[in-house]
Design a protein around this motif. Structure first.
Motif, PDB file in Angstrom:
ATOM      1  N   GLY A  67       0.794  -1.229   0.000  1.00 31.60           N
ATOM      2  CA  GLY A  67       0.000   0.000   0.000  1.00 31.60           C
ATOM      3  C   GLY A  67       0.823   1.274   0.000  1.00 31.60           C
ATOM      4  N   GLY A  68       0.179   2.339  -0.444  1.00 33.02           N
ATOM      5  CA  GLY A  68       0.772   3.671  -0.373  1.00 33.02           C
ATOM      6  C   GLY A  68       1.874   3.953  -1.358  1.00 33.02           C
ATOM      7  N   LEU A  69       1.871   3.218  -2.492  1.00 29.27           N
ATOM      8  CA  LEU A  69       2.915   3.469  -3.494  1.00 29.27           C
ATOM      9  C   LEU A  69       2.391   4.296  -4.671  1.00 29.27           C
ATOM     10  N   GLY A  70       1.136   4.707  -4.580  1.00 31.45           N
ATOM     11  CA  GLY A  70       0.511   5.420  -5.705  1.00 31.45           C
ATOM     12  C   GLY A  70       1.069   6.813  -5.896  1.00 31.45           C
ATOM     13  N   PRO A  71       0.498   7.556  -6.885  1.00 23.84           N
ATOM     14  CA  PRO A  71       1.038   8.864  -7.245  1.00 23.84           C
ATOM     15  C   PRO A  71       0.445  10.027  -6.457  1.00 23.84           C
ATOM     16  N   THR A  72      -0.530   9.786  -5.593  1.00 19.71           N
ATOM     17  CA  THR A  72      -1.199  10.915  -4.931  1.00 19.71           C
ATOM     18  C   THR A  72      -0.478  11.299  -3.638  1.00 19.71           C
ATOM     19  N   PRO A 130       3.771  -5.515 -13.331  1.00 17.96           N
ATOM     20  CA  PRO A 130       3.221  -5.827 -14.651  1.00 17.96           C
ATOM     21  C   PRO A 130       1.788  -5.339 -14.836  1.00 17.96           C
ATOM     22  N   ARG A 131       1.113  -4.965 -13.756  1.00 20.79           N
ATOM     23  CA  ARG A 131      -0.303  -4.617 -13.867  1.00 20.79           C
ATOM     24  C   ARG A 131      -0.675  -3.172 -13.588  1.00 20.79           C
ATOM     25  N   GLY A 132       0.285  -2.331 -13.234  1.00 18.89           N
ATOM     26  CA  GLY A 132      -0.094  -0.955 -12.919  1.00 18.89           C
ATOM     27  C   GLY A 132       1.104  -0.059 -13.040  1.00 18.89           C
ATOM     28  N   THR A 133       0.955   1.178 -12.543  1.00 16.74           N
ATOM     29  CA  THR A 133       2.060   2.127 -12.693  1.00 16.74           C
ATOM     30  C   THR A 133       3.085   2.004 -11.576  1.00 16.74           C
ATOM     31  N   ALA A 134       2.603   1.796 -10.325  1.00 11.06           N
ATOM     32  CA  ALA A 134       3.512   1.904  -9.191  1.00 11.06           C
ATOM     33  C   ALA A 134       4.527   0.778  -9.178  1.00 11.06           C
ATOM     34  N   PRO A 135       5.835   1.097  -9.395  1.00 10.35           N
ATOM     35  CA  PRO A 135       6.819   0.032  -9.251  1.00 10.35           C
ATOM     36  C   PRO A 135       6.945  -0.304  -7.765  1.00 10.35           C
ATOM     37  N   GLY A 136       7.340  -1.550  -7.475  1.00  3.51           N
ATOM     38  CA  GLY A 136       7.596  -1.907  -6.092  1.00  3.51           C
ATOM     39  C   GLY A 136       9.012  -1.531  -5.720  1.00  3.51           C
ATOM     40  N   VAL A 137       9.355  -1.777  -4.479  1.00  3.10           N
ATOM     41  CA  VAL A 137      10.693  -1.441  -3.993  1.00  3.10           C
ATOM     42  C   VAL A 137      11.256  -2.640  -3.251  1.00  3.10           C
ATOM     43  N   LYS A 138      12.544  -2.936  -3.524  1.00  5.58           N
ATOM     44  CA  LYS A 138      13.213  -4.008  -2.798  1.00  5.58           C
ATOM     45  C   LYS A 138      14.416  -3.409  -2.062  1.00  5.58           C
ATOM     46  N   ILE A 139      14.497  -3.690  -0.786  1.00  3.09           N
ATOM     47  CA  ILE A 139      15.583  -3.124   0.024  1.00  3.09           C
ATOM     48  C   ILE A 139      16.295  -4.248   0.758  1.00  3.09           C
ATOM     49  N   GLU A 140      17.623  -4.278   0.646  1.00  6.81           N
ATOM     50  CA  GLU A 140      18.381  -5.268   1.406  1.00  6.81           C
ATOM     51  C   GLU A 140      19.233  -4.538   2.439  1.00  6.81           C
ATOM     52  N   VAL A 152      -3.258  -2.396  -4.185  1.00  5.14           N
ATOM     53  CA  VAL A 152      -4.322  -3.014  -4.991  1.00  5.14           C
ATOM     54  C   VAL A 152      -4.075  -4.531  -5.055  1.00  5.14           C
ATOM     55  N   PRO A 153      -5.032  -5.338  -4.546  1.00  9.75           N
ATOM     56  CA  PRO A 153      -4.746  -6.762  -4.395  1.00  9.75           C
ATOM     57  C   PRO A 153      -4.242  -7.465  -5.663  1.00  9.75           C
ATOM     58  N   ALA A 154      -4.827  -7.171  -6.822  1.00 16.71           N
ATOM     59  CA  ALA A 154      -4.400  -7.878  -8.032  1.00 16.71           C
ATOM     60  C   ALA A 154      -2.950  -7.536  -8.384  1.00 16.71           C
ATOM     61  N   GLU A 155      -2.582  -6.260  -8.200  1.00 20.66           N
ATOM     62  CA  GLU A 155      -1.195  -5.849  -8.484  1.00 20.66           C
ATOM     63  C   GLU A 155      -0.239  -6.468  -7.476  1.00 20.66           C
ATOM     64  N   MET A 156      -0.667  -6.452  -6.208  1.00 15.51           N
ATOM     65  CA  MET A 156       0.161  -7.007  -5.142  1.00 15.51           C
ATOM     66  C   MET A 156       0.445  -8.495  -5.408  1.00 15.51           C
ATOM     67  N   ARG A 157      -0.611  -9.233  -5.776  1.00 14.27           N
ATOM     68  CA  ARG A 157      -0.446 -10.678  -6.001  1.00 14.27           C
ATOM     69  C   ARG A 157       0.471 -10.962  -7.183  1.00 14.27           C
ATOM     70  N   ALA A 158       0.276 -10.186  -8.258  1.00 12.84           N
ATOM     71  CA  ALA A 158       1.109 -10.401  -9.444  1.00 12.84           C
ATOM     72  C   ALA A 158       2.577 -10.136  -9.108  1.00 12.84           C
ATOM     73  N   MET A 159       2.820  -9.073  -8.352  1.00 10.96           N
ATOM     74  CA  MET A 159       4.212  -8.739  -8.024  1.00 10.96           C
ATOM     75  C   MET A 159       4.801  -9.717  -7.019  1.00 10.96           C
TER      76      MET A 159
END
Ligand code: ATP
Ligand code: MG
Length: 414
Positions: A67-72, A130-140, A152-159
């Motif tokens: 959550g909270g990765l959108g453009p607003t 693959p399903r929306g604009t917001a790229p995810g973030v990976k931090i090590e 968004v559940p569908a985007e979350m599941r795909a990622m």
């Protein structure tokens, strides 16, 4: 490896939206052998998110944030991650290319607010959506790995499928997770806990835990082995220990039901069974005949609700009904003997009781049920007090299951 999940969004903490992401993620991770230890929910607040993320990163090898990765402007997860890591935000060229690519594909022009989505904490990696604009973030960081995914559940599941799953699989490479459930009836969950206390100790491997539903207590064993053979052996050793301690209370494992267990015992012994039901209205017969192939042992049933029916159909002596009442040990035994005789079956089972909510008295409260059991060796009855905490349908359900369990225990003694 253990996981902490952080769900972000004002809509979640205000109750407008139910957090299904955390439940879904925990299930997926459990199947991959990674237990979730903590799920936290925070609103769209930079300080609160940063605090939750810092705590999770200090404790767990895997952290999944959604959550909270959108453009607003209310989407502040990126800023909060940067704050938790004490780094700045930088524009990531891969992320920007991804966002531009998305708008190209849908034939629209990208707005400046979408450009914000290419900002990620310094040192982090953008992961593709693959399903929306917001790229995810990976931090090590310090041996731990955090994935931030869209809400968004569908985007979350795909990622999750594209990024998190392969990562977890690589971490747990070659390990095999096996699960076994062992089902018991006629024993309380607390008693099971006492008998298995050493096996259920936190931190022990394999993990052993219990759940209860409809009077059935299920013991779950989860073993993780370096190979399939090792996991099989670990599960088998605990299964032997559990069955050895819970003894006759155990009726089956995994998908096996109480009705299937009774059925296979009757079939193996070459016995037939008939039922006479009052307060359960046919539920016992329904359960028994839910099992495919039950015609091998189930012969017939009577639903004798009225006293006259008990007399006319089962040959219950009217004087017994008069003297002891329909809900009594005497009538339960007469019903069981009557149905056994009239069906010419080996086993006759009866149920008579007060399912409620009305009809209870001081001497015969709601939940009072008598079971009758007639076999070649004689007739007996059993008194159940199913208690005020069960409603009508639960009293009926529990009475039918107790009747099946009694038959099962009787057959296991033969
Ligand atoms: P987007 O780019 O689509 O805005 P985002 O990461 O900003 O992605 P959010 O704005 O946090 O996502 O959430 C978008 C919607 O997704 C919410 O309004 C809600 O309907 C749903 N959602 C968010 N989080 C969850 C959750 N934990 N469980 C179920 N649904 C969720
Ligand atoms: Mg959003």
């Amino acid at each position: 490896m253990q996981c902490g999940i952080v769900s972000i969004g004002n809509e979640l903490i205000t109750g407008q939206c139910v957090d299904t992401n955390a439940a879904w993620l925990s299930r997926q991770l459990a199947e991959l052998g990674v237990p979730t230890v903590v799920q936290v929910t925070v609103g769209d607040d930079v300080a609160a998110i940063a605090e939750a993320v810092r705590r999770a990163m200090a404790r767990f090898g895997l952290i999944v944030v959604t959550g909270g990765l959108g453009p607003t402007p209310d989407d502040v997860t990126r800023a909060a991650l940067a704050s938790a890591l004490e780094v700045g935000l930088t524009e990531d060229s891969d992320a920007l290319a991804q966002i531009e690519g998305y708008f190209d594909r849908i034939g629209r022009t990208m707005s400046d607010s979408n450009r914000v989505q290419a900002l990620i904490p310094a040192g982090a990696k953008a992961i593709s959506n693959p399903r929306g604009t917001a790229p995810g973030v990976k931090i090590e960081r310090d041996g731990g790995t955090l994935f931030a995914l869209p809400g968004v559940p569908a985007e979350m599941r795909a990622m999750f499928g594209e990024s998190v799953r392969p990562f977890v699989e690589a971490q747990t490479a070659g390990r095999c997770i096996l699960q076994r459930r062992i089902h018991c009836f006629g024993i309380s969950e607390s008693r099971v806990g006492e008998l298995l206390s050493d096996l259920m100790k936190p931190g022990r491997e394999p993990k052993v835990g219990t759940t209860a539903a409809d009077g059935v207590i299920s013991v779950r064993i989860i073993a993780s082995g370096a190979s399939r053979e090792e996991a099989v052996a670990l599960v088998a050793a605990d299964e032997r220990a559990v069955c050895g301690r819970l003894k006759v209370a155990v009726f089956g494992r995994d998908e096996q039901t109480l009705q299937a267990a009774v059925g296979s015992m009757l079939a193996d012994a070459g016995l037939t069974m008939a039922v006479a039901e009052s307060c359960t209205g046919g539920l016992l017969a329904k359960y028994l005949t839910d099992v495919p192939g039950s015609s091998r042992y189930f012969s017939q049933g009577w639903i004798t609700y009225a006293n006259e029916a008990k007399v006319a159909r089962l040959g219950v002596d009217a004087a017994l009904l008069e003297r002891f009442g329909a809900v009594s040990a005497e009538v339960a035994e007469a019903m069981a003997a009557g149905c056994r005789e009239r069906a010419k079956s080996d086993v006759g089972v009866s149920i008579t009781g007060i399912a409620g909510p009305d009809g209870g008295m001081e001497t015969k409260p709601v939940g009072l049920v008598y079971l009758g059991l007639a076999t070649a060796s004689g007739v007996s009855s059993k008194r159940l007090l199913l208690g005020a905490h069960l409603d009508r349908s639960e009293v009926r359900d529990r009475a039918a299951r107790c009747a099946m369990d009694w038959v099962r225990r009787h057959l296991s003694q033969r």
